[in-house]
Enzyme design. Sequence first.
Site, PDB file in Angstrom:
ATOM      1  N   ASN A  34      45.446  43.620  39.747  1.00  0.00           N
ATOM      2  CA  ASN A  34      44.537  43.193  38.680  1.00  0.00           C
ATOM      3  C   ASN A  34      44.162  44.359  37.766  1.00  0.00           C
ATOM      4  O   ASN A  34      43.186  44.269  37.019  1.00  0.00           O
ATOM      5  CB  ASN A  34      43.267  42.586  39.281  1.00  0.00           C
ATOM      6  CG  ASN A  34      43.553  41.350  40.102  1.00  0.00           C
ATOM      7  OD1 ASN A  34      44.367  40.526  39.737  1.00  0.00           O
ATOM      8  ND2 ASN A  34      42.877  41.226  41.242  1.00  0.00           N
ATOM      9  N   HIS A 121      35.858  30.901  42.756  1.00  0.00           N
ATOM     10  CA  HIS A 121      36.174  31.949  43.722  1.00  0.00           C
ATOM     11  C   HIS A 121      35.616  31.687  45.127  1.00  0.00           C
ATOM     12  O   HIS A 121      34.536  31.114  45.278  1.00  0.00           O
ATOM     13  CB  HIS A 121      35.587  33.292  43.238  1.00  0.00           C
ATOM     14  CG  HIS A 121      36.506  34.073  42.368  1.00  0.00           C
ATOM     15  ND1 HIS A 121      36.098  34.662  41.195  1.00  0.00           N
ATOM     16  CD2 HIS A 121      37.824  34.383  42.483  1.00  0.00           C
ATOM     17  CE1 HIS A 121      37.105  35.295  40.633  1.00  0.00           C
ATOM     18  NE2 HIS A 121      38.164  35.143  41.400  1.00  0.00           N
ATOM     19  N   GLU A 167      34.211  30.070  36.615  1.00  0.00           N
ATOM     20  CA  GLU A 167      34.854  31.302  36.188  1.00  0.00           C
ATOM     21  C   GLU A 167      35.228  31.145  34.716  1.00  0.00           C
ATOM     22  O   GLU A 167      35.537  30.038  34.264  1.00  0.00           O
ATOM     23  CB  GLU A 167      36.119  31.569  37.010  1.00  0.00           C
ATOM     24  CG  GLU A 167      35.856  31.770  38.494  1.00  0.00           C
ATOM     25  CD  GLU A 167      37.130  31.897  39.291  1.00  0.00           C
ATOM     26  OE1 GLU A 167      38.123  32.462  38.766  1.00  0.00           O
ATOM     27  OE2 GLU A 167      37.153  31.427  40.445  1.00  0.00           O
ATOM     28  N   SER A 171      41.396  32.765  38.446  1.00  0.00           N
ATOM     29  CA  SER A 171      42.199  33.847  39.009  1.00  0.00           C
ATOM     30  C   SER A 171      43.567  33.424  39.496  1.00  0.00           C
ATOM     31  O   SER A 171      44.462  34.265  39.641  1.00  0.00           O
ATOM     32  CB  SER A 171      41.442  34.497  40.167  1.00  0.00           C
ATOM     33  OG  SER A 171      41.154  33.537  41.177  1.00  0.00           O
ATOM     34  N   ASP A 196      31.528  33.707  36.167  1.00  0.00           N
ATOM     35  CA  ASP A 196      32.267  34.806  36.799  1.00  0.00           C
ATOM     36  C   ASP A 196      33.308  35.301  35.797  1.00  0.00           C
ATOM     37  O   ASP A 196      34.297  34.627  35.526  1.00  0.00           O
ATOM     38  CB  ASP A 196      32.922  34.302  38.076  1.00  0.00           C
ATOM     39  CG  ASP A 196      33.531  35.413  38.902  1.00  0.00           C
ATOM     40  OD1 ASP A 196      33.913  36.440  38.313  1.00  0.00           O
ATOM     41  OD2 ASP A 196      33.645  35.257  40.128  1.00  0.00           O
ATOM     42  N   HIS A 199      38.015  38.258  35.759  1.00  0.00           N
ATOM     43  CA  HIS A 199      39.351  38.486  35.211  1.00  0.00           C
ATOM     44  C   HIS A 199      39.377  38.523  33.692  1.00  0.00           C
ATOM     45  O   HIS A 199      40.431  38.740  33.093  1.00  0.00           O
ATOM     46  CB  HIS A 199      40.311  37.418  35.739  1.00  0.00           C
ATOM     47  CG  HIS A 199      40.533  37.510  37.212  1.00  0.00           C
ATOM     48  ND1 HIS A 199      41.502  38.312  37.778  1.00  0.00           N
ATOM     49  CD2 HIS A 199      39.878  36.935  38.247  1.00  0.00           C
ATOM     50  CE1 HIS A 199      41.452  38.212  39.095  1.00  0.00           C
ATOM     51  NE2 HIS A 199      40.468  37.380  39.405  1.00  0.00           N
ATOM     52  N   LYS A 229      38.961  45.495  38.461  1.00  0.00           N
ATOM     53  CA  LYS A 229      40.129  44.843  37.884  1.00  0.00           C
ATOM     54  C   LYS A 229      40.483  45.577  36.588  1.00  0.00           C
ATOM     55  O   LYS A 229      40.971  46.694  36.629  1.00  0.00           O
ATOM     56  CB  LYS A 229      39.856  43.354  37.710  1.00  0.00           C
ATOM     57  CG  LYS A 229      39.665  42.649  39.063  1.00  0.00           C
ATOM     58  CD  LYS A 229      39.403  41.194  38.921  1.00  0.00           C
ATOM     59  CE  LYS A 229      39.374  40.497  40.287  1.00  0.00           C
ATOM     60  NZ  LYS A 229      38.301  40.973  41.170  1.00  0.00           N
TER      61      LYS A 229
END
Length: 373
Positions: A34, A121, A167, A171, A196, A199, A229
Amino acid sequence: MSILGTHREALDLIARRSRTRRLIPRAGADFASNDYLALSQAPELRAAVAAALDRGVAIGAGGSRLLRGNDPEHEALEEEAAAFFGSEAALYFSSGFAANSAIFSTLPANRDLIVHDELVHASVHEGLRLGRTTNVAARHNDVQAFADAIRAWRAEGGKGRVWIAVESLYSMDGDLAPLAELAGLADREQAFLVIDEAHATGVFGPEGRGLAHDLEGRENIVTLRTCGKAMGCEGALICAPRPLIDLLVNKARGFIFSTAPSPLAAAAVRASIGLLRDQPERRERLAGLIAHAGTRLPASGSQIVPVVIGDDAQTMEIAGALQARGFDVRGIRPPTVPRGTSRLRVSLTLHVDEATVGALADAIHALLPGAGS
């Protein structure tokens, strides 16, 4: 039976399902990490860490933040992160898993409702498990499903506050959440929206401030921004209104009873924020790589490109074949992804170039079921 018998049986069951996990060394072109902007090896971060050591920043905190572990580097990072991302306050945790667990086990009250995306997640689920709040999964990226879940709860007599958990960039699928619509729902329901940004931070938004950059600072918005990440460091930042941060400091067991993150890591994250602001060319190069990959592989709209195979064993066979050809691509199986959707998770980073992406695409197409027919 040996005292380890039940554990061996559990491992045998995992193996029969082709879901055994093993630690393997790094090798080949990076399509698994990541480290999207390749900041983990940036010379500027190395220099920042060396400078921090020279000025006496400690490697270890020596205790929890509420004892003697509270270091000036932690406080400086939190102040700078809040200013950069646009929140009232921030709190630094050792990992995104720890931070998510703290949010959902601490902030919602017992009578509240948490509606979470079904693909959110695992760390969110851990927080839900530790908490005592009613929670329900909503169909992925379906705002109406979130609204229906809230309406059903209210019809059954629910009187508390609603928390919506999503998110911004998923992910394992690489797709983006409808944040504007979710924020509108949160406003109408006087709910909190927890986003979240693990990413998306560093990759999207002005100066890498994420997909939720235009929502940050509202009193009903909480964001999680991992530092391990795209930022190339370690740890995670919860960005939120000051009362929520103060409540975490006072009630989050994972914060109160855990040794504080390394002050040296905090210094590195501070330097990484500066690189996000000062080196937009990294995001531009990654955007070009994403666009190029979209012409050869399934286009997700992000740096995370899933190639769904379906069968667990077949997925791992193809991943192994790619690794043997010099491409570090990992297979992802249940329970990380839903049953029947095992996949190759292709992660695009600045550790590779367009030619390497093209070579990977050729190899994947050659190995996919039916390629030889």
